[in-house]
Scaffold this active site. Structure first.
Site, PDB file in Angstrom:
ATOM      1  N   SER A 558       0.857  -1.194   0.000  1.00 13.20           N
ATOM      2  CA  SER A 558       0.000   0.000   0.000  1.00 13.20           C
ATOM      3  C   SER A 558       0.882   1.228   0.000  1.00 13.20           C
ATOM      4  O   SER A 558       2.017   1.200   0.483  1.00 13.20           O
ATOM      5  CB  SER A 558      -0.894   0.009   1.250  1.00 13.20           C
ATOM      6  OG  SER A 558      -1.556   1.250   1.382  1.00 13.20           O
ATOM      7  N   TYR A 571      -2.517  -0.425  10.554  1.00 13.49           N
ATOM      8  CA  TYR A 571      -2.542  -0.774   9.133  1.00 13.49           C
ATOM      9  C   TYR A 571      -1.257  -0.334   8.440  1.00 13.49           C
ATOM     10  O   TYR A 571      -0.617  -1.105   7.730  1.00 13.49           O
ATOM     11  CB  TYR A 571      -3.755  -0.123   8.475  1.00 13.49           C
ATOM     12  CG  TYR A 571      -3.888  -0.408   6.993  1.00 13.49           C
ATOM     13  CD1 TYR A 571      -4.474  -1.584   6.547  1.00 13.49           C
ATOM     14  CD2 TYR A 571      -3.444   0.508   6.045  1.00 13.49           C
ATOM     15  CE1 TYR A 571      -4.609  -1.849   5.188  1.00 13.49           C
ATOM     16  CE2 TYR A 571      -3.574   0.245   4.678  1.00 13.49           C
ATOM     17  CZ  TYR A 571      -4.158  -0.927   4.260  1.00 13.49           C
ATOM     18  OH  TYR A 571      -4.278  -1.177   2.910  1.00 13.49           O
TER      19      TYR A 571
END
Length: 681
Positions: A558, A571
């Site tokens: 990501s 995250y």
């Protein structure tokens, strides 16, 4: 198409479907059927007699009108006047094109002459196990006479072609009471005045031969069971097959990559448990349709079922070298100046007593069909040995078929393989969102796909979307479980022979500021993404090392792995862990030819299981926008002002694995439409 023509073709297709639906009648893509009838000449408008016959490469069970070749019978039969003889009969195949009616339909097969020259309105040529058992028995001519009397006539072995068509036509003319013939070393041909009569005659020959073998055959034609060669218990057998499959696939791919198929059916296991299996396997397969796909003989492991795994692996490597040397010698014994080059010396079928049969091909269907054909060969050996002795055509004749210029020309007509053909991909989190898009893209580019997801039903739905077992299988996987990850790779090994491409996509996200992030939140994020990716990569690397074919591991990381967004500690940290795993594993696995790369998407809202599961609402609240506008919000903060979709991430995965970046490893590709704060430095 006239009503009369439609009736003839319709009857032919219906008969073909019925015959092709039963494997006792013929093997997949084997045999051909035909019908003769009248149709209007498109130039003169006058009726002309036509032959409709299954074209080259089709399958009876799924035959369509487009799969038929349509030829003018007057022109086809006139070829007898220009036939130059057996030494030049291959030239007649090109002559068939000059006999086509209109556009002609499918390409005529080598067996067209058999159907056109026979003076019968309807003809079936099939490869039933019972018929081939008589055809490949040492005293097949006598057995055919004992079985059928004068109603079915023996035709000695002759390679398929124009002369065989003439031979069968002469047999029918000389034996007006006959309904068909047994073709030595090959199969059967039947005929009739109507489509129904022809089908009845085909089924009569097949059924009568089967009953004859059952009633006259001796028990245990493969000999007694060898001590230690019986089947392992099912679970142990499957675990051993999964352990051996990557090694065997790697050996079978020494010349070119192959996809695998595994079969541990009762007939295979019984054959491998018997005293005569080595002798019979060495004699090779029977019908030409069989050994074109199985090669002339299989590789057979000569160890008992319970031999230590390391011993079995070492012996397989030795036998593989021996097989390659033997195949090269076979080629050199029979090749002439005009023979096509050797296509590869690796086995297409590998037999492991107590475990089963591994078969290989350019795709899953080809690998599966090779296994089905060797099972046909086992059945043929059983029947022939029950009433006589198994005696297939000579090795020299097998070579003439295998390296036939007409077969070579057929191979040249095949379309080029897709970029990921012969590759097996395992995608985690593949039942929805980004993972589903990746699975679809990899499958579209030719890969076999293992759809791994904890949502079993959705995973099965995606596997069905991709085309079912010949294209994709589902595996129920919680990526935090070592046992389930290992089970998924075992499933891949049994389905396709191994794994070449692992996509670590499974993920979850919880958006909370530091002071509201619990230890459980942190652990959940890291168990699924950091730990899950580690486990999948480790198991994938084990399989790839055993195969010796290199491979790819791709992490769907990501932009948050490098961009410090708000309220995102768990995250973002887990994604940073994944990003560094890419670098670490690229450095470690390069010597094995395994490339490790990553993709860094921006938020993918549409189609995302993560965003639909609450992450979208949480991120929308952080940024103060309505949830339904979150994708637009993300797009507007990018340089390109474009929203990132699952398909865009899938495109990047293909770019990394499709062949053009063969010298790239340790790379992260941003798929974020341009987020300057996430630029890699």
């Amino acid at each position: 198409m006239t009503a009369r023509q439609h009736d003839t073709v319709g009857e032919l297709l219906a008969r073909s479907h019925r015959l092709g639906a039963d494997p006792r009648n013929t093997n997949y893509a084997g045999g051909n059927t035909s019908a003769k009838g009248l149709a209007a000449d498109p130039v003169t408008g006058q009726d002309t007699e036509l032959l409709w016959v299954k074209g080259s490469g089709g399958d009876l069970g799924t035959l369509t009108g487009e799969g038929l070749a349509a030829l003018r019978l007057d022109r086809l039969r006139a070829l007898k006047g220009v036939y130059p003889g057996v030494g030049r009969e291959d030239e007649m195949v090109a002559a068939f094109d000059h006999c086509l009616h209109g556009k002609g339909g499918a390409a005529p097969s080598i067996d067209t002459a058999m159907h056109g020259l026979l003076d019968a309105p309807h003809v079936d040529h099939l490869h039933p196990d019972s018929g081939i058992a008589l055809a490949c028995a040492a005293d097949g001519e006598k057995l055919t006479r004992d079985c059928f009397g004068d109603s079915v006539v023996w035709v000695p072995w002759r390679r398929p072609g124009f002369q065989l068509g003439l031979d069968i036509a002469a047999v029918k003319e000389d034996n007006p009471g006959a309904v068909g013939c047994v073709l030595g070393g090959h199969g059967i041909t039947a005929w009739g005045d109507s489509s129904d009569e022809c089908e009845r005659n085909s089924l009569h020959i097949i059924g009568t031969a089967a009953r004859f073998l059952a009633e006259r055959g001796r028990p245990e034609p493969f000999g007694p069971v060898l001590e230690g060669f019986g089947p392992l218990p099912r679970q142990e057998r499957r675990e051993r097959a999964a352990a051996l499959a990557p090694l065997i696939r790697g050996l079978a791919s020494a010349d070119r990559p192959q996809i695998g198929h595994f079969d541990d059916s009762g007939a295979v296991l019984d054959f491998l448990s018997r005293e005569e299996h080595q002798r019979l396997a060495a004699l090779g397969t029977s019908c030409p349709d069989h050994f074109l796909r199985t090669k002339v003989s299989p590789l057979v492991l000569d160890l008992p079922a319970a031999a230590p795994l390391e011993e079995a692996e070492a012996r397989l490597r030795e036998l593989h070298e021996e097989y390659r040397e033997g195949y090269r010698a076979y080629y050199e014994r029979h090749a002439g100046p005009d023979s096509p080059p050797m296509r590869g010396a690796d086995p297409a079928v590998v037999l492991v007593p107590g475990v089963g049969m591994f078969s290989f091909g350019k795709d899953k269907q080809t690998a599966r069909v090779a296994g089905e054909f060797y099972l046909n060969a086992i059945n043929v050996m059983h029947g022939a040995e029950a009433v006589s002795s198994y005696s297939p055509i000579p090795e020299s004749e097998k070579f003439r078929i295998e390296y036939w210029e007409l077969e070579e020309a057929k191979l040249r007509r095949m379309p080029p393989p897709r970029p990921l053909a012969t590759r097996v991909a395992l995608v985690t989190g593949a039942a929805s969102g980004i993972g589903r898009a990746i699975a679809h893209r990899l499958s579209a580019e030719g890969a076999c796909v293992v759809v791994a997801d904890r949502n079993t039903q959705s995973a099965e739905e995606v596997a069905a979307e991709l085309g079912g077992p010949d294209k994709a299988v589902a595996a129920a996987v919680d990526v935090t479980s070592e046992e389930e990850i290992a089970a998924a790779f075992r499933a891949a090994a049994l389905a396709f022979g191994g794994v070449d491409l692992v996509v670590n996509n499974a993920g979850i996200s919880l958006s909370r500021p530091l002071l509201e992030t619990s230890a459980d939140d942190w652990d959940t994020q890291h168990r699924i993404m950091a730990r899950g990716s580690f486990l999948a990569s480790r198991e994938g690397a084990r399989v790839m090392k055993a195969q010796g074919l290199g491979g790819d591991i791709v992490y769907i990381a990501s932009k948050n792995g490098v961009f410090a967004g708000p309220d995102n500690i768990a995250y973002g940290a887990a994604k940073a862990d994944q990003a560094h795993q890419v670098r670490l594993l690229a450095a470690e696995l390069g010597e094995l030819g395994i490339r490790v790369n990553g993709v860094n998407p921006d938020g993918v809202v549409r189609g995302s299981g993560i965003f639909a599961g609450g992450w979208g609402a949480q991120r929308a609240a952080v940024y103060g926008v309505p949830e339904e506008k979150l994708g637009e919000f993300y797009a507007q903060r990018t340089l390109l002002k474009r929203e990132v979709l699952p398909e865009h991430v899938a495109n990047a995965v293909f770019a990394l694995t499709g062949g053009d970046l063969s010298h790239t490893t340790g790379l992260h590709i941003p798929v974020d439409a341009g987020v300057p704060a996430a630029f890699l430095r």
